[in-house]
Design a protein around this motif. Sequence first.
Motif, PDB file in Angstrom:
ATOM      1  N   PRO A  11      56.121  33.728  45.016  1.00  0.00           N
ATOM      2  CA  PRO A  11      55.810  33.376  46.407  1.00  0.00           C
ATOM      3  C   PRO A  11      54.462  32.659  46.533  1.00  0.00           C
ATOM      4  CG  PRO A  11      56.456  35.684  46.222  1.00  0.00           C
ATOM      5  CD  PRO A  11      56.287  35.156  44.834  1.00  0.00           C
ATOM      6  N   THR A  12      54.273  31.993  47.647  1.00  0.00           N
ATOM      7  CA  THR A  12      53.015  31.311  47.941  1.00  0.00           C
ATOM      8  C   THR A  12      51.854  32.294  47.848  1.00  0.00           C
ATOM      9  OG1 THR A  12      54.174  29.801  49.402  1.00  0.00           O
ATOM     10  CG2 THR A  12      51.785  29.980  49.689  1.00  0.00           C
ATOM     11  N   GLY A  13      50.791  31.876  47.175  1.00  0.00           N
ATOM     12  CA  GLY A  13      49.584  32.695  47.082  1.00  0.00           C
ATOM     13  C   GLY A  13      49.651  33.824  46.078  1.00  0.00           C
ATOM     14  N   SER A  14      50.658  33.830  45.224  1.00  0.00           N
ATOM     15  CA  SER A  14      50.797  34.942  44.280  1.00  0.00           C
ATOM     16  C   SER A  14      50.266  34.630  42.887  1.00  0.00           C
ATOM     17  CB  SER A  14      52.260  35.382  44.197  1.00  0.00           C
ATOM     18  OG  SER A  14      53.056  34.298  43.789  1.00  0.00           O
ATOM     19  N   GLY A  15      49.706  33.438  42.694  1.00  0.00           N
ATOM     20  CA  GLY A  15      49.045  33.138  41.430  1.00  0.00           C
ATOM     21  C   GLY A  15      49.854  32.339  40.439  1.00  0.00           C
ATOM     22  N   LYS A  16      50.710  31.453  40.908  1.00  0.00           N
ATOM     23  CA  LYS A  16      51.500  30.612  40.007  1.00  0.00           C
ATOM     24  C   LYS A  16      50.616  29.707  39.156  1.00  0.00           C
ATOM     25  CE  LYS A  16      53.911  28.935  43.426  1.00  0.00           C
ATOM     26  NZ  LYS A  16      53.598  29.814  44.532  1.00  0.00           N
ATOM     27  N   THR A  17      49.550  29.202  39.737  1.00  0.00           N
ATOM     28  CA  THR A  17      48.688  28.277  38.996  1.00  0.00           C
ATOM     29  C   THR A  17      48.089  28.964  37.778  1.00  0.00           C
ATOM     30  OG1 THR A  17      48.171  27.093  41.026  1.00  0.00           O
ATOM     31  CG2 THR A  17      46.706  26.736  39.160  1.00  0.00           C
ATOM     32  N   VAL A  44      43.983  22.714  41.180  1.00  0.00           N
ATOM     33  CA  VAL A  44      44.322  23.164  39.828  1.00  0.00           C
ATOM     34  C   VAL A  44      43.184  22.858  38.857  1.00  0.00           C
ATOM     35  CG1 VAL A  44      45.887  22.793  37.869  1.00  0.00           C
ATOM     36  CG2 VAL A  44      46.810  23.034  40.178  1.00  0.00           C
ATOM     37  N   VAL A  45      42.598  21.679  38.965  1.00  0.00           N
ATOM     38  CA  VAL A  45      41.479  21.312  38.095  1.00  0.00           C
ATOM     39  C   VAL A  45      40.316  22.267  38.307  1.00  0.00           C
ATOM     40  CG1 VAL A  45      39.724  19.540  37.646  1.00  0.00           C
ATOM     41  CG2 VAL A  45      42.131  18.890  37.864  1.00  0.00           C
ATOM     42  N   GLU A  46      39.979  22.545  39.551  1.00  0.00           N
ATOM     43  CA  GLU A  46      38.867  23.463  39.832  1.00  0.00           C
ATOM     44  C   GLU A  46      39.161  24.858  39.309  1.00  0.00           C
ATOM     45  OE1 GLU A  46      35.803  22.706  41.020  1.00  0.00           O
ATOM     46  OE2 GLU A  46      36.541  20.664  40.783  1.00  0.00           O
ATOM     47  N   GLN A  47      40.403  25.310  39.460  1.00  0.00           N
ATOM     48  CA  GLN A  47      40.766  26.627  38.963  1.00  0.00           C
ATOM     49  C   GLN A  47      40.692  26.679  37.441  1.00  0.00           C
ATOM     50  OE1 GLN A  47      44.339  28.209  40.635  1.00  0.00           O
ATOM     51  NE2 GLN A  47      44.339  29.991  39.301  1.00  0.00           N
ATOM     52  N   ALA A  48      41.153  25.642  36.787  1.00  0.00           N
ATOM     53  CA  ALA A  48      41.109  25.612  35.319  1.00  0.00           C
ATOM     54  C   ALA A  48      39.670  25.595  34.801  1.00  0.00           C
ATOM     55  CB  ALA A  48      41.872  24.393  34.805  1.00  0.00           C
ATOM     56  N   LYS A  49      38.793  24.922  35.535  1.00  0.00           N
ATOM     57  CA  LYS A  49      37.382  24.884  35.144  1.00  0.00           C
ATOM     58  C   LYS A  49      36.675  26.192  35.447  1.00  0.00           C
ATOM     59  CE  LYS A  49      36.496  19.951  35.804  1.00  0.00           C
ATOM     60  NZ  LYS A  49      35.751  18.993  36.640  1.00  0.00           N
ATOM     61  N   GLY A  50      37.231  26.986  36.358  1.00  0.00           N
ATOM     62  CA  GLY A  50      36.597  28.242  36.718  1.00  0.00           C
ATOM     63  C   GLY A  50      35.378  28.055  37.585  1.00  0.00           C
ATOM     64  N   ASN A  51      35.387  27.024  38.447  1.00  0.00           N
ATOM     65  CA  ASN A  51      34.231  26.727  39.282  1.00  0.00           C
ATOM     66  C   ASN A  51      34.088  27.632  40.492  1.00  0.00           C
ATOM     67  OD1 ASN A  51      33.474  24.712  37.584  1.00  0.00           O
ATOM     68  ND2 ASN A  51      34.388  23.079  38.781  1.00  0.00           N
ATOM     69  N   GLY A  52      35.008  28.549  40.656  1.00  0.00           N
ATOM     70  CA  GLY A  52      34.861  29.491  41.752  1.00  0.00           C
ATOM     71  C   GLY A  52      35.360  29.001  43.087  1.00  0.00           C
ATOM     72  N   SER A  53      35.852  27.766  43.166  1.00  0.00           N
ATOM     73  CA  SER A  53      36.339  27.274  44.454  1.00  0.00           C
ATOM     74  C   SER A  53      37.712  27.845  44.767  1.00  0.00           C
ATOM     75  CB  SER A  53      36.397  25.757  44.450  1.00  0.00           C
ATOM     76  OG  SER A  53      37.311  25.317  43.474  1.00  0.00           O
ATOM     77  N   SER A  54      38.368  28.410  43.770  1.00  0.00           N
ATOM     78  CA  SER A  54      39.668  29.034  43.974  1.00  0.00           C
ATOM     79  C   SER A  54      39.510  30.531  43.766  1.00  0.00           C
ATOM     80  CB  SER A  54      40.661  28.473  42.954  1.00  0.00           C
ATOM     81  OG  SER A  54      41.858  29.191  43.011  1.00  0.00           O
TER      82      SER A  54
END
Length: 111
Positions: free
Chosen positions: A56-62, A93-103
């Motif tokens: 579901p949406t918001g469940s952490g698919k990325t 997705v890029v920000e999440q992969a980098k771990g920049n905290g925006s996600s």
Amino acid sequence: MAFKIPQKSSVSIKDPESLFRDLRDRTVEGLLAQQADMLRNYMDHVDNRDIALELPTGSGKTLVGLLIAEWRRRTKRERCVLLCPTKQLVHQVVEQAKGNGSSPNGVGRLS
């Protein structure tokens, strides 16, 4: 730009869940139950050529997708591509992969 395929690797990571636990600078304390379940379910079908993951949406698919892609890249020396329908999702997705905290589910540095 061509992909560069590294020579033999001595990486031995059991599964994507183990990869997550081994990440040192991750910004997420742990996987959500549905994420861990999805990663375990994936391992039951890891040899299938085509696999679709649905949560579901918001469940952490990325996070799940990034962990599977990185695990396959490291252990099987495969090239991985994550497709997104919009530029906004690409940036998330890029920000999440980098771990920049925006996600809220930032992974930490994967590569």
